[in-house]
Scaffold this active site. Structure first.
Site, short mmCIF file in Angstrom:
data_model
loop_
_atom_site.label_atom_id
_atom_site.label_comp_id
_atom_site.label_asym_id
_atom_site.label_seq_id
_atom_site.Cartn_x
_atom_site.Cartn_y
_atom_site.Cartn_z
CG PHE A 153 -0.36 0.38 2.45
CD1 PHE A 153 0.16 1.82 3.02
CD2 PHE A 153 0.17 -0.39 3.40
CE1 PHE A 153 0.70 2.06 3.85
CE2 PHE A 153 0.82 -0.19 4.65
CZ PHE A 153 1.00 1.36 4.70
CE LYS A 177 -2.70 -8.39 -4.33
NZ LYS A 177 -3.66 -7.43 -3.32
CD GLU A 180 -5.71 -6.02 0.36
OE1 GLU A 180 -4.65 -5.94 -0.70
OE2 GLU A 180 -5.85 -6.99 1.06
CB SER A 230 4.59 -7.41 5.88
OG SER A 230 3.45 -8.58 5.48
CB CYS A 285 10.67 -0.43 2.97
SG CYS A 285 11.15 -0.10 1.35
CD GLU A 379 8.19 -2.85 8.53
OE1 GLU A 379 7.36 -4.16 8.37
OE2 GLU A 379 8.65 -2.26 7.58
P1 NAD Z 1 1.56 -6.57 3.05
O1 NAD Z 1 2.47 -7.62 3.26
O2 NAD Z 1 0.31 -6.61 4.08
O3 NAD Z 1 0.66 -6.72 1.67
C1 NAD Z 1 1.49 -6.70 0.65
C2 NAD Z 1 0.42 -7.54 -0.56
O4 NAD Z 1 0.36 -8.75 -0.22
C3 NAD Z 1 -0.87 -6.64 -0.90
O5 NAD Z 1 -0.96 -6.91 -2.28
C4 NAD Z 1 -1.86 -7.62 -0.11
O6 NAD Z 1 -2.94 -7.86 -0.54
C5 NAD Z 1 -0.96 -8.90 -0.13
N1 NAD Z 1 -1.37 -9.82 0.94
C6 NAD Z 1 -1.46 -9.55 2.49
N2 NAD Z 1 -1.64 -10.43 3.45
C7 NAD Z 1 -1.62 -11.70 2.42
C8 NAD Z 1 -1.53 -13.06 2.89
N3 NAD Z 1 -1.84 -13.37 4.15
N4 NAD Z 1 -1.33 -13.73 1.89
C9 NAD Z 1 -1.18 -13.36 0.48
N5 NAD Z 1 -1.28 -12.11 0.14
C10 NAD Z 1 -1.35 -11.25 1.20
O7 NAD Z 1 2.34 -5.21 2.98
P2 NAD Z 1 1.54 -3.87 3.17
O8 NAD Z 1 1.07 -3.65 4.35
O9 NAD Z 1 0.73 -3.45 1.99
O10 NAD Z 1 2.88 -2.86 2.86
C11 NAD Z 1 3.70 -2.51 4.02
C12 NAD Z 1 4.92 -3.52 4.16
O11 NAD Z 1 5.78 -3.52 2.99
C13 NAD Z 1 5.83 -3.09 5.05
O12 NAD Z 1 6.43 -4.20 5.81
C14 NAD Z 1 7.19 -2.56 4.44
O13 NAD Z 1 8.17 -2.53 4.94
C15 NAD Z 1 7.03 -3.49 3.15
N6 NAD Z 1 7.69 -2.79 2.11
C16 NAD Z 1 8.83 -3.14 1.52
C17 NAD Z 1 9.64 -2.45 0.67
C18 NAD Z 1 10.92 -3.23 0.30
O14 NAD Z 1 11.43 -2.75 -0.78
N7 NAD Z 1 11.53 -4.07 1.14
C19 NAD Z 1 9.12 -1.57 -0.06
C20 NAD Z 1 7.79 -1.15 0.19
C21 NAD Z 1 7.07 -1.82 1.36
#
Ligand code: NAD
Length: 488
Positions: A153, A177, A180, A230, A285, A379
């Site tokens: 997000f 994808k 959401e 994450s 991140c 985090e």
């Molecule tokens: P998230 O992991 O909750 O969601 C990421 C994606 O995974 C979304 O599209 C979501 O729909 C999907 N998703 C969520 N739960 C899932 C599950 N149980 N099974 C399968 N798919 C699932 O992450 P977020 O909250 O959208 O983003 C924030 C996180 O992203 C933070 O931890 C941040 O550090 C990380 N991030 C990392 C980088 C990097 O370069 N390392 C860059 C941006 C964000």
């Protein structure tokens, strides 16, 4: 910015058209004020399958075009991003809650990512060598097929541009994808790609949550999966995609340590550390999450508090993404307070006049944090920095090394020798010297270490070329007796 407008339901984008699917819709909320701005149907395996079919069909012709032809489309697309800068920026503010300046920077960064993509014809030249007399070996970078990109997000525009321009420029077709929580920007991206002349089916969007991600990992038609999100979900995606024999790069969460030495430049360090921890409301991140203060740094901490007081929610600090995020972040601050840390600046309970339904957390500085506290290792993903005191540089580096994550680390000092020690010994993929957000610029690649990234390649820059292509190796024997003239 007001969020009065209620948009139409978000649709999937498959084979160049917006298509509705029949599933239960989810509300899309603006975190600025809590207004419902759209709805998003949760897609299923059948929707992913439809997108994969379109992408597979398009792959045949798209992969047969030359890289130079593809780059013409991305030249045009990059200028469309510039033309639509204000509109995209506003959309990003609306769905993500960041400030106008931060949102605009995301569009600008996306343009820069396209500039790298259109330079790929200069970078991806194949190799050829005469390995013995009359025998030549040749390596060509070929696309992989239908690939997928799963986004988080926090960067609704930039993260899709980490993957899409390079993957498509290199001849792949894609199923994207978006998160959401922020699906609106990608709708405009799809429209602008079409306007730039991208053939139907080359770029497809399937909206939804977990089920879409699992379907992407399972679908036999998808050859490679990139994920940003994450660490918990990165692990799930990496295991599931690779166990289905796909290549995968999965970027996870972060806990970035900034090591501040007593000789650091006072004003520059204080403003840099505060900007790193509070920019994009700490939802980056690459954000500073722990400051390791070495020896006598009280003067820098005092200055940081002074700087952080200038950061005001709703003015130069955006919202966090949701009510749940606000509750989680404030919970961490309360836990640290209960565990004996000192809250130097407290962002809990922030309210913005006229946007009472929004989710704001003020900048928060917590001192005397110890390693057992949750704020030291987990985090938080909010505008919060935890200060851990260390007696010397060795102890500071040990603290950095003890983190499970390893996205970024930075050192603030005027000593080249001490900075070099951090560069060499920090256990992180991206290091900053006197820079709080050390994001490498193209053609350098972006990617962390440890639990901040699973998989071999980085997600941007030159390293991503490896990820989005496979090598074709050809050995050719040229017949030295061959006629040199067809008619002779
Ligand atoms: P998230 O992991 O909750 O969601 C990421 C994606 O995974 C979304 O599209 C979501 O729909 C999907 N998703 C969520 N739960 C899932 C599950 N149980 N099974 C399968 N798919 C699932 O992450 P977020 O909250 O959208 O983003 C924030 C996180 O992203 C933070 O931890 C941040 O550090 C990380 N991030 C990392 C980088 C990097 O370069 N390392 C860059 C941006 C964000």
């Amino acid at each position: 910015m007001e969020t009065k407008e209620k948009r139409n339901e978000v649709k999937n984008f498959i084979n160049g058209k917006f298509v509705r699917n029949g599933q239960k819709p989810l509300n899309v909320e603006s975190p600025i004020d809590g207004a419902i701005v759209s709805t998003l149907p949760l897609s299923t395996y059948a929707d992913v399958d439809q997108a994969v079919q379109a992408a597979s069909k398009a792959y045949k012709t798209w992969s047969a075009t030359t890289i130079k032809e593809r780059s013409q489309i991305f030249f045009k697309y990059r200028s469309l991003l510039e033309t639509h800068m204000h509109e995209l920026t506003q959309l990003n503010v609306l769905e993500n809650g960041k400030t106008y300046g931060e949102s605009k920077a995301e569009v600008e960064k996306s343009m820069e990512l396209c500039e790298f993509a259109v330079s790929l014809p200069q970078i991806v030249n194949n190799e050829v060598q005469e390995v013995s007399s009359g025998v030549e070996c040749r390596t060509e970078r070929r696309p992989i097929g239908v690939v997928a990109s799963i986004a988080p997000f926090n960067f609704p525009i930039m993260v899709p541009h980490w993957t899409m321009p390079n993957a498509l420029m290199l001849g792949n077709t894609m199923v994207m994808k978006p998160s959401e929580l922020v699906p609106l920007s990608v709708v405009r991206i799809a429209e602008l790609l079409k306007e730039a002349g991208l053939p139907d089916g080359v770029f497809n969007v399937v909206n939804g949550g977990k089920e879409v991600v699992e379907s992407i990992c399972d679908h036999p038609g998808i050859k490679a999966v990139s994920f940003v999100g994450s660490t918990n979900v990165a692990k799930i995606v990496y295991k599931r995609a690779t166990s289905n024999l796909k290549r995968c790069v999965a970027l996870g969460g972060a806990k970035n340590h900034l090591i501040v030495l007593p000789d650091a430049h006072l004003d520059m360090t204080a403003s840099n550390v505060v900007a790193s921890m509070s920019g994009c409301a700490g939802q980056r991140c690459m954000a500073a999450s722990v400051m390791v203060g070495v020896d006598k740094v009280q003067h820098i901490i005092d200055k940081m508090v002074e700087e952080a007081k200038k950061i005001v929610p709703g003015e130069n600090l955006g919202s966090v993404i949701s009510a749940a995020a606000k509750e989680r972040i404030e919970g961490y601050i309360t836990a640290a307070e209960k565990a004996g840390a000192t809250i130097l600046l407290d962002g809990r309970g922030a309210k913005v006049a006229g946007k009472e339904g929004g989710y704001y957390v003020g900048p928060t500085i917590i001192d005397h944090v110890t390693l057992e506290m949750s704020v030291a290792s987990e985090e938080i993903f909010g505008p919060v920095i935890s200060i851990i005191r260390a007696k010397d540089l060795d102890e500071a580096i040990d603290i950095e090394n003890s983190s499970n994550y390893g996205n970024a680390a930075a050192v603030f000092t005027q000593s080249g020798g001490l900075a070099k020690q951090v560069i060499e010994r920090a256990s992180a993929g991206m290091i900053g010297v006197n820079i709080g957000v050390p994001v490498p610029r193209e053609p350098f690649s972006f990617g962390g270490w440890n639990e901040s990234k699973f998989g071999v390649c980085d997600i941007t820059g030159r390293s991503s070329v490896e990820f989005w292509t496979q090598n074709k190796k050809t050995t050719i024997k040229w017949n030295p007796e061959a006629q040199t003239n067809w008619m002779s």
